[in-house]
Structures are given as structure tokens and as C-alpha cells.
Enzyme design. Structure first.
Site, mmCIF file in Angstrom:
data_model
loop_
_atom_site.group_PDB
_atom_site.id
_atom_site.type_symbol
_atom_site.label_atom_id
_atom_site.label_comp_id
_atom_site.label_asym_id
_atom_site.label_seq_id
_atom_site.Cartn_x
_atom_site.Cartn_y
_atom_site.Cartn_z
ATOM 1 N N ARG A 1 -0.842 -8.861 13.155
ATOM 2 C CA ARG A 1 -1.389 -7.844 12.249
ATOM 3 C C ARG A 1 -2.191 -8.502 11.129
ATOM 4 O O ARG A 1 -3.232 -7.978 10.712
ATOM 5 C CB ARG A 1 -0.263 -6.970 11.690
ATOM 6 N N LYS B 1 0.833 -1.215 0.000
ATOM 7 C CA LYS B 1 0.000 0.000 0.000
ATOM 8 C C LYS B 1 0.867 1.264 0.000
ATOM 9 O O LYS B 1 0.658 2.166 -0.793
ATOM 10 C CB LYS B 1 -0.920 0.031 1.240
ATOM 11 N N ARG C 1 -9.805 1.153 8.057
ATOM 12 C CA ARG C 1 -9.388 -0.192 8.395
ATOM 13 C C ARG C 1 -10.462 -0.952 9.152
ATOM 14 O O ARG C 1 -10.256 -2.107 9.514
ATOM 15 C CB ARG C 1 -8.192 -0.089 9.332
ATOM 16 N N ARG D 1 11.034 -1.236 11.014
ATOM 17 C CA ARG D 1 9.914 -0.854 11.870
ATOM 18 C C ARG D 1 9.784 -1.772 13.079
ATOM 19 O O ARG D 1 9.990 -2.971 12.982
ATOM 20 C CB ARG D 1 8.615 -0.872 11.059
ATOM 21 N N ARG E 1 11.877 -5.446 4.984
ATOM 22 C CA ARG E 1 11.519 -4.049 4.734
ATOM 23 C C ARG E 1 12.453 -3.084 5.469
ATOM 24 O O ARG E 1 12.816 -3.306 6.606
ATOM 25 C CB ARG E 1 10.093 -3.762 5.184
HETATM 26 P P1 AP5 Z 1 4.835 -1.625 1.903
HETATM 27 O O1 AP5 Z 1 4.580 -0.783 0.704
HETATM 28 O O2 AP5 Z 1 5.586 -1.027 3.041
HETATM 29 O O3 AP5 Z 1 3.483 -2.326 2.382
HETATM 30 P P2 AP5 Z 1 2.234 -1.748 3.175
HETATM 31 O O4 AP5 Z 1 1.033 -2.373 2.567
HETATM 32 O O5 AP5 Z 1 2.291 -0.265 3.257
HETATM 33 O O6 AP5 Z 1 2.495 -2.430 4.569
HETATM 34 P P3 AP5 Z 1 2.442 -1.821 6.044
HETATM 35 O O7 AP5 Z 1 3.142 -2.792 6.955
HETATM 36 O O8 AP5 Z 1 2.896 -0.408 6.067
HETATM 37 O O9 AP5 Z 1 0.941 -1.910 6.296
HETATM 38 P P4 AP5 Z 1 0.232 -1.909 7.605
HETATM 39 O O10 AP5 Z 1 -1.129 -1.734 7.080
HETATM 40 O O11 AP5 Z 1 0.454 -3.077 8.470
HETATM 41 O O12 AP5 Z 1 0.927 -0.714 8.423
HETATM 42 P P5 AP5 Z 1 0.521 0.786 8.716
HETATM 43 O O13 AP5 Z 1 1.730 1.603 8.764
HETATM 44 O O14 AP5 Z 1 -0.584 1.184 7.816
HETATM 45 O O15 AP5 Z 1 5.612 -2.946 1.385
HETATM 46 C C1 AP5 Z 1 6.055 -3.941 2.313
HETATM 47 C C2 AP5 Z 1 7.459 -4.457 1.891
HETATM 48 O O16 AP5 Z 1 7.350 -5.188 0.674
HETATM 49 C C3 AP5 Z 1 8.467 -3.340 1.606
HETATM 50 O O17 AP5 Z 1 9.738 -3.758 2.023
HETATM 51 C C4 AP5 Z 1 8.413 -3.159 0.094
HETATM 52 O O18 AP5 Z 1 9.632 -2.676 -0.448
HETATM 53 C C5 AP5 Z 1 8.117 -4.582 -0.379
HETATM 54 N N1 AP5 Z 1 7.291 -4.616 -1.576
HETATM 55 C C6 AP5 Z 1 6.296 -3.750 -1.941
HETATM 56 N N2 AP5 Z 1 5.735 -4.115 -3.113
HETATM 57 C C7 AP5 Z 1 6.373 -5.258 -3.491
HETATM 58 C C8 AP5 Z 1 6.246 -6.139 -4.609
HETATM 59 N N3 AP5 Z 1 5.337 -5.901 -5.580
HETATM 60 N N4 AP5 Z 1 7.070 -7.226 -4.669
HETATM 61 C C9 AP5 Z 1 8.001 -7.452 -3.689
HETATM 62 N N5 AP5 Z 1 8.170 -6.659 -2.617
HETATM 63 C C10 AP5 Z 1 7.370 -5.581 -2.505
HETATM 64 O O19 AP5 Z 1 -0.067 0.640 10.183
HETATM 65 C C11 AP5 Z 1 0.749 0.304 11.270
HETATM 66 C C12 AP5 Z 1 -0.049 0.238 12.539
HETATM 67 O O20 AP5 Z 1 -0.630 1.535 12.809
HETATM 68 C C13 AP5 Z 1 -1.263 -0.702 12.526
HETATM 69 O O21 AP5 Z 1 -0.884 -2.026 12.852
HETATM 70 C C14 AP5 Z 1 -2.165 -0.054 13.587
HETATM 71 O O22 AP5 Z 1 -1.733 -0.370 14.864
HETATM 72 C C15 AP5 Z 1 -1.945 1.429 13.355
HETATM 73 N N6 AP5 Z 1 -2.907 1.994 12.391
HETATM 74 C C16 AP5 Z 1 -2.624 2.574 11.188
HETATM 75 N N7 AP5 Z 1 -3.747 2.972 10.579
HETATM 76 C C17 AP5 Z 1 -4.779 2.650 11.408
HETATM 77 C C18 AP5 Z 1 -6.184 2.789 11.332
HETATM 78 N N8 AP5 Z 1 -6.778 3.333 10.264
HETATM 79 N N9 AP5 Z 1 -6.932 2.336 12.368
HETATM 80 C C19 AP5 Z 1 -6.347 1.803 13.444
HETATM 81 N N10 AP5 Z 1 -5.028 1.615 13.586
HETATM 82 C C20 AP5 Z 1 -4.247 2.036 12.580
HETATM 83 MG MG MG Z 2 2.632 1.132 4.826
#
Ligand code: AP5
Ligand code: MG
Ligand code: ZN
Length: 213
Positions: free
Chosen positions: A171, A13, A88, A160, A127
Site C-alpha cells: 500500500r 486521515k 487517490r 483490518r 490499529r
Molecule cells: P488512521 O486514522 O486509521 O489512518 P488512515 O490515514 O485513515 O489510514 P488507512 O489505512 O485507513 O488509509 P488507507 O488510505 O490505506 O486506507 P483506506 O481505508 O482509505 O490511523 C492509523 C493508525 O494510527 C490508527 O491505529 C490510529 O489510531 C493511529 N494514529 C492516528 N493518528 C496518530 C498519531 N498522530 N499518532 C499516533 N498514532 C496515530 O483504503 C483501503 C483500501 O481501499 C485501499 O488500499 C484501496 O484498495 C481501496 N480504496 C480506498 N479508496 C480508494 C480510491 N479512492 N481509489 C482506489 N482504491 C481505493
Molecule cells: Mg482510513
């Protein structure tokens, strides 16, 4: 253009939201990044969010919804945005819909990046992210030119805190339970686009631009 990114943790994402934001010249709004910036700066919001994030749980809706609605009311969001990590939960999606409806607006696209759970763990452990500019890399799948240094801004890359294998498991569980139902929600809204997230990042982006244009 108003776009939502859906998909499991690690689906890509953030990687693709940054590309979309550049291509369409709209802000990238990541609730995860906002929480992490608050943790780094030691704010009250950061303190409240940290315990949930470290446990792999969602931050409560009461904290998250107001924060996001404030952010998208800012001036730079008036021509659209790409939301990464929000909504989410169904209550988050409903609140967003209500807020937009009041202004006569709606979401244009919900982009769901699909990646099976079995591929997620490898992505998370490799990552690396840049705390300065938000860029995301992978030691194998998307390496930087110089190890540990951001290509975009020269910042020092970090891993992270919630990318430990046990936390990733949690997660993923939370995703299936609370976030996956949003796929149906946006399908009913008629804005869902499903993208295969298992191909190379540049090909994922190509598929997204084809759908958006
Ligand atoms: P990346 O692009 O970083 O993936 P992502 O989908 O952004 O994954 P996140 O871990 O950031 O998602 P998340 O939803 O768990 O975390 P968030 O920060 O939103 O890609 C991942 C890896 O793969 C990278 O190394 C990348 O280079 C690689 N990659 C990408 N594309 C690829 C491909 N095509 N092929 C191979 N490799 C690839 O949330 C974190 C925490 O915050 C949550 O757990 C929660 O506690 C809180 N939070 C955030 N938003 C909310 C909300 N709305 N409500 C409640 N809690 C929330
Ligand atoms: Mg992310
Ligand atoms: Zn950077």
C-alpha cells in the site's frame, strides 16, 4: 466546506476526518469505509473491490469515481463534506474537479498529513477499528477505555484484513507511485495545507483547525 484528506496509509486521515466532520458538522465520506461496508454486506461492488484491497492495490478508477460522485450528490453533502481516501489518482482528482466545476463548486482545502514511512508500519499493526461506527483506535497510541470495545458505540473492535505487514508495504508503494502526485496537483490549485502528522492525534487536530479557520 469541502475538504480532502491526503496522506499515506496510516497517516491518520480517518482519525482526523472524523474530528473534522464533528467540528464542522459535515459528513465524513471514506471510500475505504464504503468498500468495507460493501464487502461485509456481500454486494457486487464489495466482491469487485475485495481482491484489490486484499492485495494492497487500488480499486480501479472505473468503479471508484462513479461511486464517489454518486455519494457526494446525496442530500447530506449539500453543505460540504470531508473526503477521506479519495481522490487517490490523478484521473480521480480530475473527475472530481470536472464534476464540481459543472456545479460552480470547488474544493476549499486539501489537508496533507505527513508521516514518514518508518512510522507507518507500527501504526498499522496496532490499529483497531469499529465496524459499527467507523471509529479508529490504536492499542498503544490511542487506546480504548476497555480493551477491544469501542468507546463511541460499544461495538467489538476488529483488525483490518489489509493491515498485515506485507500488505502495508504494498500500500505504501502504491501510495508513493499513484497518490503522492496529488500533493502537486492541489498545490497548483492553491488549496494545499501541509500538516505534521507525527505529533499526538489531538495536536494534529489542533494544527488542522488552525489552518481551516
Ligand atoms: P488512521 O486514522 O486509521 O489512518 P488512515 O490515514 O485513515 O489510514 P488507512 O489505512 O485507513 O488509509 P488507507 O488510505 O490505506 O486506507 P483506506 O481505508 O482509505 O490511523 C492509523 C493508525 O494510527 C490508527 O491505529 C490510529 O489510531 C493511529 N494514529 C492516528 N493518528 C496518530 C498519531 N498522530 N499518532 C499516533 N498514532 C496515530 O483504503 C483501503 C483500501 O481501499 C485501499 O488500499 C484501496 O484498495 C481501496 N480504496 C480506498 N479508496 C480508494 C480510491 N479512492 N481509489 C482506489 N482504491 C481505493
Ligand atoms: Mg482510513
Ligand atoms: Zn463504534
Amino acid at each position: 466546506m469541502k475538504i480532502i484528506m491526503l496522506g499515506a496509509p496510516g497517516a491518520g486521515k480517518g482519525t482526523q476526518a472524523i474530528n473534522i466532520a464533528k467540528e464542522y458538522d459535515i459528513p465524513h465520506v471514506s471510500t475505504g469505509d464504503i468498500f468495507r461496508a460493501n464487502i461485509k454486506n456481500g454486494t457486487e461492488l464489495g466482491k469487485a473491490a475485495k481482491e484489490y484491497m486484499d492485495a494492497g492495490k487500488l480499486v480501479p478508477d472505473e468503479i471508484t469515481i462513479g461511486m464517489l460522485l454518486d455519494r457526494i450528490s446525496e442530500e447530506d453533502c449539500k453543505n460540504g463534506y470531508v473526503l477521506d481516501g479519495f481522490p487517490r489518482t490523478i484521473p480521480q482528482a480530475e473527475s472530481l474537479k470536472d464534476a464540481l466545476t459543472k456545479r460552480g463548486e470547488k474544493i476549499d482545502f486539501a489537508v496533507d498529513i505527513e508521516v514518514p514511512d518508518t512510522e507507518i508500519t507500527a501504526r498499522m499493526t496496532g490499529r483497531r477499528s469499529c465496524p459499527k461506527c467507523g471509529a479508529t483506535y490504536h492499542i498503544k497510541f490511542n487506546p480504548t477505555k476497555q480493551e477491544g470495545v469501542c468507546d463511541e458505540c460499544g461495538g467489538e473492535l476488529v483488525q483490518r484484513a489489509d493491515d498485515k505487514p506485507e500488505t502495508v508495504e504494498k500500500r505504501l508503494h502504491v501510495y508513493h507511485e499513484q497518490t503522492q502526485p496529488l500533493i502537486d496537483f492541489y498545490e497548483k490549485e492553491g488549496v494545499l495545507c501541509t500538516i505534521d502528522g507525527t505529533v499526538a492525534p489531538k495536536d494534529v487536530f489542533k494544527a488542522i483547525t488552525e489552518v481551516l479557520s
